[in-house]
Design a protein around this motif. Structure first.
Motif, PDB file in Angstrom:
ATOM      1  N   GLY A   1       0.187  -0.754   0.059  1.00 29.84           N
ATOM      2  CA  GLY A   1       0.282  -0.154  -0.209  1.00 29.84           C
ATOM      3  C   GLY A   1       0.792   1.310  -0.021  1.00 29.84           C
ATOM      4  O   GLY A   1       2.099   0.885  -0.197  1.00 29.84           O
ATOM      5  N   TYR A   2       0.092   2.663   0.134  1.00 31.09           N
ATOM      6  CA  TYR A   2       0.744   3.555   0.325  1.00 31.09           C
ATOM      7  C   TYR A   2       0.589   4.515   1.080  1.00 31.09           C
ATOM      8  O   TYR A   2      -0.757   4.819   1.364  1.00 31.09           O
ATOM      9  N   TYR A   3       1.054   5.607   1.789  1.00 29.62           N
ATOM     10  CA  TYR A   3       0.558   6.591   2.827  1.00 29.62           C
ATOM     11  C   TYR A   3      -0.095   7.540   2.102  1.00 29.62           C
ATOM     12  O   TYR A   3       0.516   8.308   1.449  1.00 29.62           O
ATOM     13  N   MET A   4      -1.002   8.022   3.146  1.00 27.35           N
ATOM     14  CA  MET A   4      -2.106   8.790   2.426  1.00 27.35           C
ATOM     15  C   MET A   4      -2.469   9.855   3.434  1.00 27.35           C
ATOM     16  O   MET A   4      -2.006   9.183   5.042  1.00 27.35           O
ATOM     17  N   THR A   5      -1.357  11.461   3.492  1.00 26.49           N
ATOM     18  CA  THR A   5      -1.833  12.185   4.036  1.00 26.49           C
ATOM     19  C   THR A   5      -3.195  12.473   4.856  1.00 26.49           C
ATOM     20  O   THR A   5      -4.061  13.379   5.096  1.00 26.49           O
ATOM     21  N   ASN A   6      -4.356  12.595   3.389  1.00 29.50           N
ATOM     22  CA  ASN A   6      -5.748  12.464   3.400  1.00 29.50           C
ATOM     23  C   ASN A   6      -6.494  11.612   2.812  1.00 29.50           C
ATOM     24  O   ASN A   6      -6.406  10.389   1.860  1.00 29.50           O
ATOM     25  N   GLN A   7      -7.720  11.167   3.679  1.00 26.55           N
ATOM     26  CA  GLN A   7      -8.668  10.324   2.968  1.00 26.55           C
ATOM     27  C   GLN A   7      -8.458  10.782   1.298  1.00 26.55           C
ATOM     28  O   GLN A   7      -8.766  11.601   0.143  1.00 26.55           O
ATOM     29  N   LEU A   8      -9.214   9.682   0.267  1.00 24.70           N
ATOM     30  CA  LEU A   8      -9.855   9.802  -1.100  1.00 24.70           C
ATOM     31  C   LEU A   8     -10.563   8.939  -1.401  1.00 24.70           C
ATOM     32  O   LEU A   8     -11.497   8.390  -0.455  1.00 24.70           O
ATOM     33  N   LYS A   9     -10.859   9.124  -2.029  1.00 23.17           N
ATOM     34  CA  LYS A   9     -12.552   8.902  -2.673  1.00 23.17           C
ATOM     35  C   LYS A   9     -12.353   8.381  -4.755  1.00 23.17           C
ATOM     36  O   LYS A   9     -12.234   9.403  -5.556  1.00 23.17           O
ATOM     37  N   MET A  10     -12.913   6.892  -5.036  1.00 23.52           N
ATOM     38  CA  MET A  10     -12.499   7.046  -5.960  1.00 23.52           C
ATOM     39  C   MET A  10     -13.688   7.623  -7.295  1.00 23.52           C
ATOM     40  O   MET A  10     -14.971   7.320  -6.499  1.00 23.52           O
ATOM     41  N   VAL A  11     -13.489   8.099  -7.884  1.00 26.60           N
ATOM     42  CA  VAL A  11     -13.857   8.650  -8.770  1.00 26.60           C
ATOM     43  C   VAL A  11     -14.274   7.694 -10.213  1.00 26.60           C
ATOM     44  O   VAL A  11     -15.372   8.052 -11.162  1.00 26.60           O
ATOM     45  N   SER A  12     -13.651   7.566 -10.758  1.00 22.37           N
ATOM     46  CA  SER A  12     -13.118   6.246 -11.827  1.00 22.37           C
ATOM     47  C   SER A  12     -13.059   4.757 -11.687  1.00 22.37           C
ATOM     48  O   SER A  12     -11.284   4.751 -11.092  1.00 22.37           O
TER      49      SER A  12
END
Length: 437
Positions: free
Chosen positions: A194-205
């Motif tokens: 996986g990868y470190y994320m500073t913010n949450q993600l939302k799938m758009v496609s």
């Protein structure tokens, strides 16, 4: 922290060497369900904690584990009159008010009530005085660590912690010594597949064959595991099973490494004399970088000394096949309605004399535990850079910097990001008192 299980006794978190002591799983009788208490109050301006767990065995394997006891009402009774209520900070951990300090000459008693109504009470513990540590010396030795322990892959280089103490005359004193090591840590997070994320993600496609995420305003500061291609029928590259991305710390960060052994002393045969050049611990030679060691000398009550002496005997002085099976060590806490119930662990109090020692490691020779890496591919050995040595010492692998993403992120800034230094028992972003740059 991991837990050392020995025939029903759980070697509590405060005694464990982070990342270097593995759990010793020993079969216990099935249906074991025992409360474990870990509480040592002192006179220093620091968090005063009580930890409650329940030791349990798996009904199928018989292996021991533990579960935090939550939602308990926990109190400390001072001099049989004043009641101080603790609050639960994380599951199973109860903290006294931030301004609480133990005081020499006062008695303390632990009382707690579980959510099922059962109540438990400890014996009264009198906080004994402790003399100051007169002198601390850390001496490097290629054979400081004991052999045949199974720890650190038989690595033995370290620093012997030696103290001088003037024992007070005309009183019986019981001592316990502990150490903590502050090592600078440059790598604050590793993400498996996986990868470190500073913010949450939302799938758009997710079509056609490309995953696209939009960065959200809500913070994440955690690992994000990319979905498997099979979930979407895509053709993008999936990360290997054992692929790990490592991320550098956003701020300064220190790992806090505690000692793993109990070191006790009674002045029964040397009352009033000088406790000279006593070896009270061995600090492993983890890295070539300077570090800060804190040496603590605690007072104990006579009954606490006897209890921890038994723990020491069962966890550190076992010899071989001729040794008998160690017994569960019942402490000084009992069920008020059922004294026959076994409660493991101990509640005690003690004054502390503390010394911080700057360990420059200039006298060290040979190679640090995290100082060299063997690459089995070309079969070569090469030195590990200083900023990676602590990471390598704990993980036995070099940190891997994120090289690519197997999906697309809209927004979110430059990659790879830095990771937070999250405060815990084993890590702090706050500059330790006595640290030198």
């Amino acid at each position: 922290m991991r837990v050392l299980v020995i025939a029903g006794f759980i070697f509590l978190n405060s005694l464990l060497l982070t990342a270097c002591v593995d759990r010793l799983d020993i079969n216990l009788p099935q249906h074991t369900n025992i409360i474990v208490v870990d509480g040592i109050l002192n006179n220093l301006p620091e968090p005063q904690l009580i930890q409650l767990n329940r030791a349990q065995t798996d009904s199928v394997t018989g292996r021991a584990g533990f579960k935090a006891i939550t939602k308990a009402t926990v109190e400390v009774i001072v001099d049989s009159t004043q009641v101080i209520t603790c609050h639960e900070t994380i599951d199973g951990r109860y903290q006294l008010p931030s301004d609480f300090r133990g005081k020499v000459g006062h008695t303390y008693q632990l009382h707690f009530k579980l959510s099922d109504g059962k109540q438990y009470l400890s014996t009264k513990q009198l906080m004994q005085p402790v003399p100051p540590i007169d002198k601390v010396t850390l001496r490097f030795s290629l054979t400081s660590l004991p052999a045949n322990t199974g720890l650190l892959e038989e690595f033995r280089s370290g620093f012997d912690v030696v103290v001088d103490v003037q024992d007070p005359a005309n009183q019986r004193n019981y001592y316990r010594w502990d150490w903590s090591l502050y090592e600078k840590q440059d790598w604050c997070q590793s993400c498996n597949r996986g990868y470190y994320m500073t913010n949450q993600l939302k799938m758009v496609s997710s079509y056609p064959n490309i995953l696209i995420y939009q960065t959200q305003p809500e913070p994440s500061e955690s690992c994000f595991e990319a979905p498997s291609p099979s979930l979407f029928g895509g053709n993008y590259t999936s990360l290997p099973v054992f692929f790990i991305n490592s991320y550098v710390c956003r701020t300064q960060c220190w790992d806090i490494i505690p000692n793993s052994k109990i070191n006790l002393f009674s002045d029964a045969y040397s009352n009033g004399g000088l406790i000279a050049s006593r070896n009270v611990g061995q600090i492993p030679y983890y890295t070539e970088n300077p570090a800060l060691a804190e040496i603590r000398q605690s007072s104990l009550t006579a009954d606490a000394y006897r209890y921890f002496s038994s723990v020491q005997e069962q966890t550190q002085n076992t010899g071989g096949l001729a040794d008998g099976q160690p017994a569960a060590l019942v402490g000084n806490v009992h069920n008020t309605a059922n004294p026959q119930e076994k409660v493991i662990g101990y509640f005690t109090v003690g004054a502390i004399s503390s010394v911080r020692y700057w360990l420059d490691k200039k006298d060290a020779t040979g190679i640090a535990y995290g100082g060299t890496y063997y690459d089995p591919g070309p079969k070569v050995t090469f030195p590990v850079p200083g900023e990676q040595q602590l990471f390598f010492a704990f993980h036995r692998a070099l940190p891997t910097v994120e090289a690519y993403l197997n999906f697309t992120i809209l927004g979110g800034g430059i990659r790879p990001p830095t990771a937070l230094c999250v405060p815990s028992d084993s890590r702090t972003p706050n500059r330790p008192e006595g640290w030198r740059d």
